[in-house]
Design a protein around this motif. Structure first.
Motif, PDB file in Angstrom:
ATOM      1  N   TYR A 127       0.875  -1.066  -0.026  1.00  0.00           N
ATOM      2  CA  TYR A 127      -0.121  -0.083  -0.011  1.00  0.00           C
ATOM      3  C   TYR A 127       0.993   1.258  -0.235  1.00  0.00           C
ATOM      4  O   TYR A 127       1.707   1.421   0.804  1.00  0.00           O
ATOM      5  N   VAL A 128       0.633   2.226  -0.858  1.00  0.00           N
ATOM      6  CA  VAL A 128       1.462   3.509  -0.964  1.00  0.00           C
ATOM      7  C   VAL A 128       0.650   4.486  -1.328  1.00  0.00           C
ATOM      8  O   VAL A 128      -0.603   4.234  -1.594  1.00  0.00           O
ATOM      9  N   ILE A 129       1.213   5.596  -1.073  1.00  0.00           N
ATOM     10  CA  ILE A 129       0.494   6.959  -1.600  1.00  0.00           C
ATOM     11  C   ILE A 129       1.605   7.889  -2.165  1.00  0.00           C
ATOM     12  O   ILE A 129       2.829   7.374  -2.149  1.00  0.00           O
ATOM     13  N   LYS A 130       1.380   8.651  -3.014  1.00  0.00           N
ATOM     14  CA  LYS A 130       2.074   9.816  -3.456  1.00  0.00           C
ATOM     15  C   LYS A 130       2.235  11.238  -2.586  1.00  0.00           C
ATOM     16  O   LYS A 130       1.149  11.782  -2.575  1.00  0.00           O
ATOM     17  N   PRO A 131       3.144  11.147  -1.658  1.00  0.00           N
ATOM     18  CA  PRO A 131       2.992  12.231  -0.558  1.00  0.00           C
ATOM     19  C   PRO A 131       3.000  13.691  -1.040  1.00  0.00           C
ATOM     20  O   PRO A 131       2.792  14.474  -0.059  1.00  0.00           O
ATOM     21  N   ASP A 132       3.419  14.073  -2.258  1.00  0.00           N
ATOM     22  CA  ASP A 132       3.543  15.294  -2.606  1.00  0.00           C
ATOM     23  C   ASP A 132       2.101  15.864  -2.853  1.00  0.00           C
ATOM     24  O   ASP A 132       1.858  17.142  -3.213  1.00  0.00           O
ATOM     25  N   TYR A 133       1.058  14.886  -3.009  1.00  0.00           N
ATOM     26  CA  TYR A 133      -0.328  15.485  -3.179  1.00  0.00           C
ATOM     27  C   TYR A 133      -0.798  15.970  -1.841  1.00  0.00           C
ATOM     28  O   TYR A 133      -0.508  15.296  -1.042  1.00  0.00           O
ATOM     29  N   ASP A 134      -1.758  16.879  -1.989  1.00  0.00           N
ATOM     30  CA  ASP A 134      -2.283  17.496  -0.501  1.00  0.00           C
ATOM     31  C   ASP A 134      -3.208  16.290   0.071  1.00  0.00           C
ATOM     32  O   ASP A 134      -3.128  16.201   1.271  1.00  0.00           O
ATOM     33  N   GLU A 157       9.248   8.621  -5.568  1.00  0.00           N
ATOM     34  CA  GLU A 157       7.877   9.414  -5.606  1.00  0.00           C
ATOM     35  C   GLU A 157       6.986   8.799  -4.901  1.00  0.00           C
ATOM     36  O   GLU A 157       6.105   9.464  -4.547  1.00  0.00           O
ATOM     37  N   LEU A 158       6.997   7.618  -4.277  1.00  0.00           N
ATOM     38  CA  LEU A 158       6.001   6.877  -3.305  1.00  0.00           C
ATOM     39  C   LEU A 158       6.398   6.517  -2.172  1.00  0.00           C
ATOM     40  O   LEU A 158       7.840   6.690  -1.530  1.00  0.00           O
ATOM     41  N   ARG A 159       5.495   6.472  -1.078  1.00  0.00           N
ATOM     42  CA  ARG A 159       5.773   6.149   0.152  1.00  0.00           C
ATOM     43  C   ARG A 159       4.774   5.313   0.957  1.00  0.00           C
ATOM     44  O   ARG A 159       3.744   5.002   0.282  1.00  0.00           O
ATOM     45  N   PHE A 160       5.236   4.322   1.723  1.00  0.00           N
ATOM     46  CA  PHE A 160       4.468   3.303   2.281  1.00  0.00           C
ATOM     47  C   PHE A 160       3.238   3.965   3.147  1.00  0.00           C
ATOM     48  O   PHE A 160       3.475   4.951   3.597  1.00  0.00           O
ATOM     49  N   GLU A 161       2.108   3.587   2.808  1.00  0.00           N
ATOM     50  CA  GLU A 161       0.909   3.933   3.795  1.00  0.00           C
ATOM     51  C   GLU A 161       0.276   2.841   4.253  1.00  0.00           C
ATOM     52  O   GLU A 161      -0.506   1.954   3.916  1.00  0.00           O
ATOM     53  N   HIS A 162       1.030   2.351   5.467  1.00  0.00           N
ATOM     54  CA  HIS A 162       0.689   0.948   6.300  1.00  0.00           C
ATOM     55  C   HIS A 162      -0.925   0.881   6.541  1.00  0.00           C
ATOM     56  O   HIS A 162      -1.499   1.869   7.003  1.00  0.00           O
ATOM     57  N   GLN A 163      -1.419  -0.112   6.539  1.00  0.00           N
ATOM     58  CA  GLN A 163      -2.842  -0.246   6.785  1.00  0.00           C
ATOM     59  C   GLN A 163      -3.151  -1.299   8.263  1.00  0.00           C
ATOM     60  O   GLN A 163      -4.070  -1.661   8.226  1.00  0.00           O
ATOM     61  N   TYR A 164      -2.062  -1.278   8.948  1.00  0.00           N
ATOM     62  CA  TYR A 164      -2.369  -2.145  10.276  1.00  0.00           C
ATOM     63  C   TYR A 164      -2.844  -0.894  11.252  1.00  0.00           C
ATOM     64  O   TYR A 164      -2.426   0.208  11.168  1.00  0.00           O
TER      65      TYR A 164
END
Length: 346
Positions: free
Chosen positions: A271-278, A339-346
Protein backbone atom coordinates in the motif's frame (compact mmCIF):
# COMPACT_ATOMS: atom_id res chain seq x y z
CA UNK A 1 15.30 3.19 40.10
CA UNK A 2 15.22 2.88 36.32
CA UNK A 3 12.78 4.19 33.74
CA UNK A 4 11.67 1.95 30.88
CA UNK A 5 9.74 3.41 27.94
CA UNK A 6 8.21 0.68 25.76
CA UNK A 7 8.09 1.32 22.04
CA UNK A 8 5.20 0.48 19.73
CA UNK A 9 6.55 -3.03 19.04
CA UNK A 10 6.77 -3.76 22.77
CA UNK A 11 3.24 -2.56 23.46
CA UNK A 12 1.70 -4.46 20.56
CA UNK A 13 3.48 -7.69 21.49
CA UNK A 14 2.59 -7.35 25.15
CA UNK A 15 -1.08 -6.93 24.30
CA UNK A 16 -1.30 -9.58 21.58
CA UNK A 17 0.44 -12.18 23.74
CA UNK A 18 -2.12 -11.48 26.46
CA UNK A 19 -4.92 -12.06 23.93
CA UNK A 20 -3.39 -15.30 22.65
CA UNK A 21 -2.81 -16.43 26.23
CA UNK A 22 -6.56 -16.18 26.80
CA UNK A 23 -6.03 -14.11 29.94
CA UNK A 24 -9.12 -13.37 32.03
CA UNK A 25 -7.99 -9.75 32.33
CA UNK A 26 -6.17 -8.62 29.18
CA UNK A 27 -5.12 -5.31 30.74
CA UNK A 28 -3.49 -6.95 33.75
CA UNK A 29 -1.67 -9.52 31.61
CA UNK A 30 -0.47 -6.87 29.12
CA UNK A 31 0.91 -4.72 31.93
CA UNK A 32 2.60 -7.77 33.44
CA UNK A 33 4.24 -8.46 30.09
CA UNK A 34 5.50 -4.88 29.92
CA UNK A 35 6.97 -5.30 33.39
CA UNK A 36 8.87 -8.37 32.22
CA UNK A 37 10.15 -6.44 29.20
CA UNK A 38 11.35 -3.69 31.54
CA UNK A 39 13.20 -6.13 33.78
CA UNK A 40 14.73 -7.86 30.75
CA UNK A 41 16.15 -4.54 29.60
CA UNK A 42 17.65 -3.95 33.04
CA UNK A 43 19.27 -7.40 33.01
CA UNK A 44 20.67 -6.77 29.54
CA UNK A 45 22.21 -3.49 30.66
CA UNK A 46 23.70 -4.55 33.98
CA UNK A 47 23.98 -8.33 34.44
CA UNK A 48 26.23 -10.88 32.68
CA UNK A 49 24.07 -12.41 29.98
CA UNK A 50 25.16 -15.98 30.74
CA UNK A 51 23.88 -15.61 34.31
CA UNK A 52 20.23 -14.74 33.72
CA UNK A 53 17.43 -16.24 31.68
CA UNK A 54 13.99 -14.93 30.78
CA UNK A 55 11.52 -17.79 30.86
CA UNK A 56 8.95 -16.08 28.63
CA UNK A 57 11.26 -14.49 26.04
CA UNK A 58 10.20 -16.68 23.10
CA UNK A 59 6.52 -16.58 24.08
CA UNK A 60 6.38 -12.78 24.14
CA UNK A 61 8.59 -12.32 21.07
CA UNK A 62 6.31 -14.60 19.04
CA UNK A 63 3.09 -13.73 20.92
CA UNK A 64 2.54 -17.35 21.88
CA UNK A 65 0.99 -18.68 25.11
CA UNK A 66 3.48 -19.08 27.92
CA UNK A 67 4.36 -22.55 29.14
CA UNK A 68 3.60 -22.79 32.83
CA UNK A 69 6.39 -21.50 35.03
CA UNK A 70 6.15 -20.31 38.60
CA UNK A 71 8.60 -17.48 37.96
CA UNK A 72 9.58 -15.09 35.18
CA UNK A 73 13.40 -15.03 35.34
CA UNK A 74 16.33 -16.95 36.71
CA UNK A 75 19.11 -14.60 37.86
CA UNK A 76 22.33 -15.97 39.39
CA UNK A 77 20.39 -19.17 40.15
CA UNK A 78 17.56 -17.37 41.97
CA UNK A 79 13.92 -17.57 40.87
CA UNK A 80 12.71 -14.02 40.20
CA UNK A 81 9.09 -12.97 39.72
CA UNK A 82 8.26 -9.52 38.36
CA UNK A 83 5.30 -7.73 39.89
CA UNK A 84 3.89 -4.76 37.96
CA UNK A 85 1.25 -2.44 39.37
CA UNK A 86 -0.11 1.10 39.21
CA UNK A 87 -1.12 0.81 42.87
CA UNK A 88 2.06 1.10 44.96
CA UNK A 89 0.30 -0.48 47.95
CA UNK A 90 0.77 -3.75 46.05
CA UNK A 91 4.46 -3.47 47.02
CA UNK A 92 3.86 -3.60 50.77
CA UNK A 93 5.64 -6.67 52.20
CA UNK A 94 2.45 -8.40 53.32
CA UNK A 95 0.76 -7.88 49.94
CA UNK A 96 3.78 -9.19 48.03
CA UNK A 97 3.92 -12.31 50.18
CA UNK A 98 0.20 -12.93 49.93
CA UNK A 99 0.41 -12.96 46.13
CA UNK A 100 3.76 -14.68 45.64
CA UNK A 101 5.32 -16.43 48.65
CA UNK A 102 7.30 -19.11 46.79
CA UNK A 103 9.91 -17.34 44.62
CA UNK A 104 13.36 -16.33 45.85
CA UNK A 105 13.18 -12.69 44.75
CA UNK A 106 10.42 -10.29 43.75
CA UNK A 107 11.16 -7.34 41.45
CA UNK A 108 8.74 -4.41 41.63
CA UNK A 109 7.70 -2.30 38.62
CA UNK A 110 5.34 0.68 38.72
CA UNK A 111 3.56 1.87 35.57
CA UNK A 112 1.84 5.05 34.45
CA UNK A 113 -1.85 5.03 33.62
CA UNK A 114 -1.29 5.11 29.88
CA UNK A 115 1.54 2.53 30.09
CA UNK A 116 4.00 4.74 28.21
CA UNK A 117 6.56 4.52 31.01
CA UNK A 118 7.38 2.00 33.72
CA UNK A 119 9.73 2.48 36.68
CA UNK A 120 11.73 -0.37 38.18
CA UNK A 121 11.39 0.53 41.86
CA UNK A 122 13.59 -2.20 43.30
CA UNK A 123 13.65 -5.80 44.45
CA UNK A 124 13.59 -7.84 47.62
CA UNK A 125 14.26 -11.38 48.79
CA UNK A 126 11.15 -13.28 49.79
CA UNK A 127 12.83 -14.40 53.03
CA UNK A 128 13.47 -10.76 53.92
CA UNK A 129 9.83 -9.93 53.25
CA UNK A 130 8.74 -12.72 55.59
CA UNK A 131 11.05 -11.39 58.27
CA UNK A 132 9.72 -7.85 57.87
CA UNK A 133 6.11 -8.99 58.09
CA UNK A 134 6.67 -11.14 61.17
CA UNK A 135 8.70 -8.42 62.87
CA UNK A 136 6.05 -5.80 62.22
CA UNK A 137 3.31 -8.05 63.51
CA UNK A 138 5.26 -8.97 66.65
CA UNK A 139 6.69 -5.62 67.70
CA UNK A 140 5.30 -2.72 65.75
CA UNK A 141 1.59 -3.02 66.22
CA UNK A 142 -0.33 -0.83 63.78
CA UNK A 143 1.75 1.22 61.38
CA UNK A 144 1.53 5.01 61.15
CA UNK A 145 -1.79 6.09 59.72
CA UNK A 146 -0.26 8.10 56.88
CA UNK A 147 2.94 6.14 56.30
CA UNK A 148 3.16 2.59 54.94
CA UNK A 149 6.34 0.56 54.56
CA UNK A 150 7.21 -0.46 51.00
CA UNK A 151 9.78 -3.17 50.33
CA UNK A 152 12.50 -2.30 47.84
CA UNK A 153 16.24 -2.68 47.57
CA UNK A 154 17.89 -0.54 44.86
CA UNK A 155 17.94 -2.22 41.47
CA UNK A 156 21.71 -1.84 41.03
CA UNK A 157 22.31 -3.97 44.13
CA UNK A 158 20.97 -6.99 42.26
CA UNK A 159 24.37 -7.62 40.65
CA UNK A 160 25.85 -8.08 44.15
CA UNK A 161 24.14 -11.48 44.26
CA UNK A 162 26.42 -12.75 41.50
CA UNK A 163 30.16 -13.10 41.08
CA UNK A 164 32.40 -10.07 40.79
CA UNK A 165 32.41 -9.67 37.01
CA UNK A 166 32.60 -6.79 34.59
CA UNK A 167 29.08 -5.81 33.59
CA UNK A 168 29.10 -5.00 29.91
CA UNK A 169 26.24 -3.45 28.02
CA UNK A 170 24.64 -6.31 26.10
CA UNK A 171 22.11 -4.23 24.21
CA UNK A 172 21.66 -5.38 20.61
CA UNK A 173 23.70 -3.56 17.99
CA UNK A 174 21.22 -4.62 15.34
CA UNK A 175 19.63 -1.54 13.66
CA UNK A 176 16.66 -3.41 12.17
CA UNK A 177 13.11 -3.74 13.51
CA UNK A 178 10.17 -6.00 12.57
CA UNK A 179 8.54 -4.77 9.39
CA UNK A 180 11.71 -3.24 7.93
CA UNK A 181 12.49 -4.04 4.29
CA UNK A 182 16.01 -5.40 3.75
CA UNK A 183 18.21 -6.99 1.10
CA UNK A 184 21.38 -9.03 1.29
CA UNK A 185 24.31 -6.66 1.40
CA UNK A 186 26.38 -6.38 -1.75
CA UNK A 187 24.02 -8.53 -3.87
CA UNK A 188 22.70 -6.50 -6.78
CA UNK A 189 20.05 -9.13 -7.61
CA UNK A 190 18.91 -9.79 -4.04
CA UNK A 191 15.18 -9.99 -3.41
CA UNK A 192 13.57 -7.63 -0.94
CA UNK A 193 12.76 -9.36 2.36
CA UNK A 194 10.74 -8.37 5.43
CA UNK A 195 12.24 -8.43 8.92
CA UNK A 196 10.03 -10.69 11.04
CA UNK A 197 11.98 -10.90 14.28
CA UNK A 198 15.24 -9.70 15.74
CA UNK A 199 16.86 -12.26 17.99
CA UNK A 200 18.57 -11.25 21.24
CA UNK A 201 22.37 -11.44 20.96
CA UNK A 202 22.61 -14.49 23.23
CA UNK A 203 20.20 -16.42 20.98
CA UNK A 204 22.45 -16.17 17.93
CA UNK A 205 24.65 -19.19 18.56
CA UNK A 206 23.89 -21.03 15.32
CA UNK A 207 22.47 -20.48 11.86
CA UNK A 208 22.28 -23.31 9.34
CA UNK A 209 24.14 -25.48 11.84
CA UNK A 210 27.11 -23.15 12.09
CA UNK A 211 28.08 -20.76 14.83
CA UNK A 212 27.17 -17.17 13.99
CA UNK A 213 29.49 -14.31 14.79
CA UNK A 214 27.00 -11.49 15.04
CA UNK A 215 23.36 -10.80 15.77
CA UNK A 216 20.71 -12.75 13.91
CA UNK A 217 17.70 -11.43 12.04
CA UNK A 218 14.89 -13.67 10.83
CA UNK A 219 13.30 -12.53 7.58
CA UNK A 220 10.53 -13.76 5.31
CA UNK A 221 10.09 -13.07 1.63
CA UNK A 222 6.91 -11.30 0.46
CA UNK A 223 5.94 -14.02 -2.05
CA UNK A 224 5.87 -16.59 0.77
CA UNK A 225 3.94 -14.25 3.04
CA UNK A 226 1.47 -13.60 0.20
CA UNK A 227 0.61 -17.30 0.13
CA UNK A 228 -0.56 -17.20 3.75
CA UNK A 229 -4.25 -17.11 4.67
CA UNK A 230 -4.32 -13.43 5.63
CA UNK A 231 -3.14 -10.11 4.25
CA UNK A 232 0.12 -9.78 6.13
CA UNK A 233 0.40 -6.11 5.13
CA UNK A 234 -2.56 -5.41 7.40
CA UNK A 235 -0.87 -7.08 10.38
CA UNK A 236 1.15 -4.96 12.78
CA UNK A 237 4.89 -5.76 12.40
CA UNK A 238 5.02 -6.76 16.08
CA UNK A 239 2.67 -9.64 15.26
CA UNK A 240 4.49 -10.90 12.15
CA UNK A 241 6.54 -13.40 14.15
CA UNK A 242 3.33 -14.79 15.66
CA UNK A 243 1.66 -14.96 12.22
CA UNK A 244 4.60 -16.75 10.61
CA UNK A 245 4.87 -19.17 13.52
CA UNK A 246 1.15 -19.97 13.40
CA UNK A 247 1.15 -20.44 9.61
CA UNK A 248 4.49 -22.27 9.36
CA UNK A 249 5.86 -19.63 7.01
CA UNK A 250 9.54 -20.29 6.45
CA UNK A 251 11.97 -17.80 7.94
CA UNK A 252 15.54 -17.23 6.85
CA UNK A 253 18.26 -16.26 9.30
CA UNK A 254 20.89 -13.66 8.42
CA UNK A 255 23.63 -11.97 10.38
CA UNK A 256 22.55 -8.35 10.70
CA UNK A 257 25.81 -7.11 9.20
CA UNK A 258 24.95 -9.03 6.01
CA UNK A 259 21.77 -7.01 5.49
CA UNK A 260 21.10 -3.46 4.36
CA UNK A 261 18.13 -1.26 3.55
CA UNK A 262 17.18 -1.46 -0.15
CA UNK A 263 17.12 1.57 -2.38
CA UNK A 264 13.76 0.42 -3.76
CA UNK A 265 11.82 -1.36 -0.98
CA UNK A 266 8.49 -1.90 -2.77
CA UNK A 267 6.95 -5.21 -3.82
CA UNK A 268 3.59 -6.05 -5.48
CA UNK A 269 0.74 -5.73 -3.00
CA UNK A 270 2.26 -2.89 -0.97
CA UNK A 271 0.00 0.00 0.00
CA UNK A 272 1.45 3.35 -1.05
CA UNK A 273 0.62 7.00 -1.54
CA UNK A 274 2.19 9.82 -3.52
CA UNK A 275 3.02 12.14 -0.61
CA UNK A 276 3.46 15.33 -2.60
CA UNK A 277 -0.32 15.44 -3.19
CA UNK A 278 -2.37 17.42 -0.65
CA UNK A 279 -4.85 14.59 -0.10
CA UNK A 280 -3.32 11.51 -1.73
CA UNK A 281 -5.45 8.49 -2.59
CA UNK A 282 -4.38 5.08 -1.36
CA UNK A 283 -2.87 2.87 -4.06
CA UNK A 284 -1.48 -0.65 -4.32
CA UNK A 285 1.68 -1.69 -6.13
CA UNK A 286 1.02 -3.90 -9.15
CA UNK A 287 4.50 -4.38 -10.56
CA UNK A 288 8.11 -3.53 -9.79
CA UNK A 289 10.43 -3.45 -12.78
CA UNK A 290 13.32 -5.89 -12.53
CA UNK A 291 15.82 -3.38 -13.89
CA UNK A 292 16.46 -0.85 -11.13
CA UNK A 293 17.58 1.82 -13.59
CA UNK A 294 14.24 1.84 -15.45
CA UNK A 295 12.34 5.12 -15.40
CA UNK A 296 9.10 4.91 -13.46
CA UNK A 297 9.78 1.35 -12.29
CA UNK A 298 6.76 1.13 -9.95
CA UNK A 299 3.30 0.48 -11.44
CA UNK A 300 0.30 1.12 -9.20
CA UNK A 301 -3.47 1.15 -9.25
CA UNK A 302 -5.66 3.19 -6.94
CA UNK A 303 -7.62 1.23 -4.34
CA UNK A 304 -10.86 3.11 -5.04
CA UNK A 305 -10.70 1.84 -8.64
CA UNK A 306 -10.00 -1.72 -7.48
CA UNK A 307 -12.94 -1.61 -5.08
CA UNK A 308 -15.25 -0.26 -7.78
CA UNK A 309 -14.40 -2.96 -10.31
CA UNK A 310 -13.48 -5.95 -8.09
CA UNK A 311 -15.54 -5.26 -4.96
CA UNK A 312 -14.57 -3.94 -1.54
CA UNK A 313 -13.50 -7.38 -0.30
CA UNK A 314 -11.45 -8.30 -3.35
CA UNK A 315 -8.93 -11.00 -2.54
CA UNK A 316 -6.35 -11.13 -5.30
CA UNK A 317 -2.87 -12.52 -4.84
CA UNK A 318 -0.35 -9.71 -5.47
CA UNK A 319 1.28 -11.73 -8.26
CA UNK A 320 -2.07 -11.71 -10.10
CA UNK A 321 -3.00 -8.07 -9.47
CA UNK A 322 -1.55 -6.70 -12.67
CA UNK A 323 -3.32 -9.20 -14.93
CA UNK A 324 -6.63 -8.83 -13.04
CA UNK A 325 -6.47 -5.06 -13.43
CA UNK A 326 -5.78 -5.44 -17.12
CA UNK A 327 -8.71 -7.83 -17.53
CA UNK A 328 -11.04 -5.50 -15.62
CA UNK A 329 -9.89 -2.41 -17.49
CA UNK A 330 -8.53 -0.76 -14.35
CA UNK A 331 -6.14 2.03 -15.23
CA UNK A 332 -2.61 1.82 -13.86
CA UNK A 333 0.02 4.51 -13.35
CA UNK A 334 3.81 4.40 -13.20
CA UNK A 335 6.19 6.28 -10.91
CA UNK A 336 9.77 6.13 -9.73
CA UNK A 337 10.20 4.49 -6.33
CA UNK A 338 11.32 7.72 -4.67
CA UNK A 339 8.00 9.37 -5.59
CA UNK A 340 6.06 6.92 -3.41
CA UNK A 341 5.77 6.24 0.32
CA UNK A 342 4.40 3.30 2.28
CA UNK A 343 0.94 3.89 3.72
CA UNK A 344 0.61 1.04 6.20
CA UNK A 345 -2.85 -0.41 6.84
CA UNK A 346 -2.36 -1.99 10.25
Amino acid sequence: MYLYSPDEIDRERANHQAVIQGADDIDVKRIGNLGELAFEQFCREYLPVEMWEWQNEAAIRRCNPESFSGHDFEVFGYDVDVKTSRDVSAFRPSNLLENDPDDDIIAMVWHRDNEDALILLGWERTETLKSKVSTQEAYSGEGPEKLAHLAARPMNELHDLGPNTAHLNQKPENPFSPGDRVVKQGDGDASVAVVVEVLPPEKNTTAYGQEMDGEAVNVAFPNMLDNGPGNWREIHPAKLASYCDDQDIKLYTYKHTNLEYPENPFTPGDYVIKPDYDDPDLAVVLEVAEESDDDREITIAFCKHLEKELGEQHDVNPTDLSSRCEEAGIKSYSYTHDELRFEHQY
